[in-house]
Motif scaffolding. Structure first.
Motif, PDB file in Angstrom:
ATOM      1  N   GLY A 111      -2.076  92.587  65.861  1.00 22.55           N
ATOM      2  CA  GLY A 111      -2.942  93.109  64.826  1.00 22.55           C
ATOM      3  C   GLY A 111      -3.805  92.140  64.056  1.00 22.55           C
ATOM      4  O   GLY A 111      -4.419  92.510  63.054  1.00 22.55           O
ATOM      5  N   LYS A 112      -3.914  90.892  64.501  1.00 23.77           N
ATOM      6  CA  LYS A 112      -4.758  89.922  63.800  1.00 23.77           C
ATOM      7  C   LYS A 112      -6.215  90.045  64.253  1.00 23.77           C
ATOM      8  O   LYS A 112      -6.493  90.137  65.448  1.00 23.77           O
ATOM      9  CB  LYS A 112      -4.274  88.493  64.053  1.00 23.77           C
ATOM     10  N   ARG A 113      -7.141  90.042  63.289  1.00 23.93           N
ATOM     11  CA  ARG A 113      -8.581  90.059  63.581  1.00 23.93           C
ATOM     12  C   ARG A 113      -9.083  88.621  63.657  1.00 23.93           C
ATOM     13  O   ARG A 113      -8.982  87.870  62.683  1.00 23.93           O
ATOM     14  CB  ARG A 113      -9.355  90.819  62.506  1.00 23.93           C
ATOM     15  N   LEU A 114      -9.604  88.254  64.810  1.00 23.81           N
ATOM     16  CA  LEU A 114     -10.052  86.882  65.028  1.00 23.81           C
ATOM     17  C   LEU A 114     -11.557  86.836  65.285  1.00 23.81           C
ATOM     18  O   LEU A 114     -12.079  87.611  66.087  1.00 23.81           O
ATOM     19  CB  LEU A 114      -9.319  86.251  66.226  1.00 23.81           C
ATOM     20  N   LEU A 115     -12.233  85.931  64.618  1.00 20.21           N
ATOM     21  CA  LEU A 115     -13.650  85.671  64.867  1.00 20.21           C
ATOM     22  C   LEU A 115     -13.745  84.706  66.048  1.00 20.21           C
ATOM     23  O   LEU A 115     -13.100  83.652  66.051  1.00 20.21           O
ATOM     24  CB  LEU A 115     -14.280  85.043  63.624  1.00 20.21           C
ATOM     25  N   ASP A 196      -8.580  87.175  60.011  1.00 19.57           N
ATOM     26  CA  ASP A 196      -7.270  86.533  59.930  1.00 19.57           C
ATOM     27  C   ASP A 196      -7.267  85.168  60.614  1.00 19.57           C
ATOM     28  O   ASP A 196      -6.336  84.380  60.418  1.00 19.57           O
ATOM     29  CB  ASP A 196      -6.202  87.418  60.593  1.00 19.57           C
ATOM     30  N   GLY A 197      -8.281  84.922  61.417  1.00 20.25           N
ATOM     31  CA  GLY A 197      -8.332  83.647  62.124  1.00 20.25           C
ATOM     32  C   GLY A 197      -9.651  83.462  62.839  1.00 20.25           C
ATOM     33  O   GLY A 197     -10.524  84.340  62.820  1.00 20.25           O
ATOM     34  N   VAL A 198      -9.788  82.320  63.487  1.00 17.88           N
ATOM     35  CA  VAL A 198     -11.021  81.986  64.205  1.00 17.88           C
ATOM     36  C   VAL A 198     -10.669  81.263  65.501  1.00 17.88           C
ATOM     37  O   VAL A 198      -9.750  80.451  65.547  1.00 17.88           O
ATOM     38  CB  VAL A 198     -11.953  81.109  63.335  1.00 17.88           C
ATOM     39  N   ILE A 199     -11.415  81.600  66.556  1.00 18.65           N
ATOM     40  CA  ILE A 199     -11.299  80.918  67.846  1.00 18.65           C
ATOM     41  C   ILE A 199     -12.646  80.275  68.130  1.00 18.65           C
ATOM     42  O   ILE A 199     -13.685  80.940  68.064  1.00 18.65           O
ATOM     43  CB  ILE A 199     -10.955  81.897  68.992  1.00 18.65           C
ATOM     44  N   CYS A 200     -12.656  79.000  68.464  1.00 20.14           N
ATOM     45  CA  CYS A 200     -13.911  78.285  68.690  1.00 20.14           C
ATOM     46  C   CYS A 200     -13.760  77.250  69.798  1.00 20.14           C
ATOM     47  O   CYS A 200     -12.706  77.129  70.427  1.00 20.14           O
ATOM     48  CB  CYS A 200     -14.372  77.602  67.400  1.00 20.14           C
ATOM     49  N   ASP A 210      -2.139  76.729  61.749  1.00 18.53           N
ATOM     50  CA  ASP A 210      -2.425  77.468  60.529  1.00 18.53           C
ATOM     51  C   ASP A 210      -3.133  76.544  59.541  1.00 18.53           C
ATOM     52  O   ASP A 210      -2.672  75.427  59.287  1.00 18.53           O
ATOM     53  CB  ASP A 210      -1.115  77.977  59.911  1.00 18.53           C
ATOM     54  N   ILE A 211      -4.265  77.000  59.006  1.00 17.08           N
ATOM     55  CA  ILE A 211      -4.994  76.233  57.998  1.00 17.08           C
ATOM     56  C   ILE A 211      -5.091  77.095  56.751  1.00 17.08           C
ATOM     57  O   ILE A 211      -5.903  78.023  56.675  1.00 17.08           O
ATOM     58  CB  ILE A 211      -6.399  75.825  58.488  1.00 17.08           C
ATOM     59  N   ASP A 212      -4.223  76.832  55.811  1.00 13.91           N
ATOM     60  CA  ASP A 212      -4.219  77.565  54.538  1.00 13.91           C
ATOM     61  C   ASP A 212      -4.169  79.072  54.747  1.00 13.91           C
ATOM     62  O   ASP A 212      -4.903  79.837  54.114  1.00 13.91           O
ATOM     63  CB  ASP A 212      -5.457  77.198  53.707  1.00 13.91           C
ATOM     64  N   GLY A 213      -3.312  79.504  55.669  1.00 13.12           N
ATOM     65  CA  GLY A 213      -3.131  80.928  55.900  1.00 13.12           C
ATOM     66  C   GLY A 213      -4.069  81.550  56.916  1.00 13.12           C
ATOM     67  O   GLY A 213      -3.970  82.739  57.210  1.00 13.12           O
ATOM     68  N   ILE A 214      -4.975  80.749  57.476  1.00 15.38           N
ATOM     69  CA  ILE A 214      -5.902  81.224  58.506  1.00 15.38           C
ATOM     70  C   ILE A 214      -5.498  80.624  59.860  1.00 15.38           C
ATOM     71  O   ILE A 214      -5.255  79.423  59.967  1.00 15.38           O
ATOM     72  CB  ILE A 214      -7.352  80.821  58.171  1.00 15.38           C
ATOM     73  N   LEU A 215      -5.431  81.477  60.874  1.00 16.55           N
ATOM     74  CA  LEU A 215      -5.108  81.009  62.214  1.00 16.55           C
ATOM     75  C   LEU A 215      -6.337  80.338  62.832  1.00 16.55           C
ATOM     76  O   LEU A 215      -7.393  80.966  62.949  1.00 16.55           O
ATOM     77  CB  LEU A 215      -4.670  82.184  63.088  1.00 16.55           C
ATOM     78  N   TYR A 216      -6.215  79.080  63.189  1.00 13.37           N
ATOM     79  CA  TYR A 216      -7.314  78.334  63.821  1.00 13.37           C
ATOM     80  C   TYR A 216      -6.939  78.034  65.267  1.00 13.37           C
ATOM     81  O   TYR A 216      -5.858  77.506  65.554  1.00 13.37           O
ATOM     82  CB  TYR A 216      -7.573  77.024  63.082  1.00 13.37           C
ATOM     83  N   GLY A 217      -7.842  78.401  66.184  1.00 14.64           N
ATOM     84  CA  GLY A 217      -7.610  78.107  67.598  1.00 14.64           C
ATOM     85  C   GLY A 217      -8.844  77.497  68.231  1.00 14.64           C
ATOM     86  O   GLY A 217      -9.962  77.966  67.993  1.00 14.64           O
ATOM     87  N   ASN A 218      -8.653  76.443  68.995  1.00 16.98           N
ATOM     88  CA  ASN A 218      -9.757  75.823  69.729  1.00 16.98           C
ATOM     89  C   ASN A 218      -9.384  75.773  71.201  1.00 16.98           C
ATOM     90  O   ASN A 218      -8.267  75.374  71.551  1.00 16.98           O
ATOM     91  CB  ASN A 218     -10.029  74.414  69.195  1.00 16.98           C
ATOM     92  N   CYS A 219     -10.326  76.182  72.055  1.00 18.97           N
ATOM     93  CA  CYS A 219     -10.059  76.309  73.498  1.00 18.97           C
ATOM     94  C   CYS A 219      -9.922  74.963  74.211  1.00 18.97           C
ATOM     95  O   CYS A 219      -9.399  74.908  75.324  1.00 18.97           O
ATOM     96  CB  CYS A 219     -11.186  77.077  74.183  1.00 18.97           C
TER      97      CYS A 219
END
Length: 273
Positions: A111-115, A196-200, A210-219
């Protein structure tokens, strides 16, 4: 061994450059399936193709493999980056079953919304001092050329793939600071927009944190780290590396099939970010 995931994110492949590890990526694509495949920018390197044509058969094979996945039912979403920015004029259109979008929203299984965004829009050098980005690109090219010879020697000695360029990037203080700032900026942008997070991609450093409660993902990338970001069926995100999943026999065979060619440094053109 084959692996199946709910989602796979790939970025910074840089097809069209000699630094692109297309044969490794093709092997990865053959053994990894997913319901959705995101191509998160810099898949084709338009910067270097403008300078010289470096398109190999293995690069063609990667494109055909992605198109084949789309035909067989994989949802493929392509978010262009700065090196393939020419594709941005087609955002909103679909070609060959591939949806081209300026950015995308992904909903994980839990259920997390990721940009989903390449990230160059938040790189001040790219946006305001583009000539400096080209200078860095040229210096990076030299390092990657050295890296090819170094790994050719490692293969002869029975050692696994290792990235000299990635090692230097993670040791130089300014580079480390840039990466840290980039990650924070992307996390702040996701929070500002209610995600809820970002993928870049863009910075060639695979990461899930986790960065201050935001899920950060890099490919990550397919020039240095040979990595991808995946989502498991329960929504958990993980970075996977081709060099860790490939068998030693497979790795040796692919490296051996790519002999180091003699030539000038200019022949080894690729990208910095």
């Amino acid at each position: 061994m084959s692996h199946r995931y709910r989602t796979i994110w790939l970025s910074d492949v840089h097809l069209g450059t000699s630094g692109c590890q297309a044969a490794f990526l093709l092997d990865f694509l053959r053994h990894h399936e997913s319901e959705t495949l995101y191509l998160v920018g810099d898949i084709i390197d338009g910067w270097q193709l403008k300078k010289s044509w470096g398109w190999k058969q293995s690069h063609n094979d990667v494109v055909q493999k992605v198109l084949r996945k789309a035909r067989k039912g994989t949802q493929v979403i392509y978010v262009p980056g700065n090196h393939d920015e020419a594709a941005r004029q087609y955002c909103g259109l679909d070609f060959g079953g591939i949806a081209i979008r300026q950015e995308a929203e992904h909903l994980t299984a839990d259920g997390k919304r990721l940009l989903v965004i390449h990230g160059d829009e938040f790189d001040g050098v790219i946006q305001h001092v583009k000539w400096l980005a080209y200078v860095g690109d040229s210096l990076y090219t030299v390092i990657l050329h050295l890296n090819r010879y170094y790994n050719w020697l490692r293969q002869k000695l029975g050692r696994p793939y290792w990235s000299l360029s990635q090692y230097l990037k993670h040791k130089v203080k300014n580079a480390v600071n840039f990466i840290s700032d980039f990650e924070q900026i992307l996390a702040d942008e996701a929070r500002r927009r209610g995600f809820d997070g970002v993928i870049c991609g863009h910075i060639h450093k695979a990461e899930v944190k986790d960065i201050d409660g935001i899920l950060y993902g890099n490919c990550g990338d397919w020039v240095e780290s040979l990595s991808a970001l995946v989502e498991h069926t329960d929504g958990r995100l993980e970075v996977v590396y081709w060099t860790r999943q490939a068998s030693s026999a497979s790795e040796t065979a692919i490296i051996a099939a790519q002999p180091v060619r003699e030539g000038t440094l200019e022949e080894a053109e690729t990208c910095a970010s």
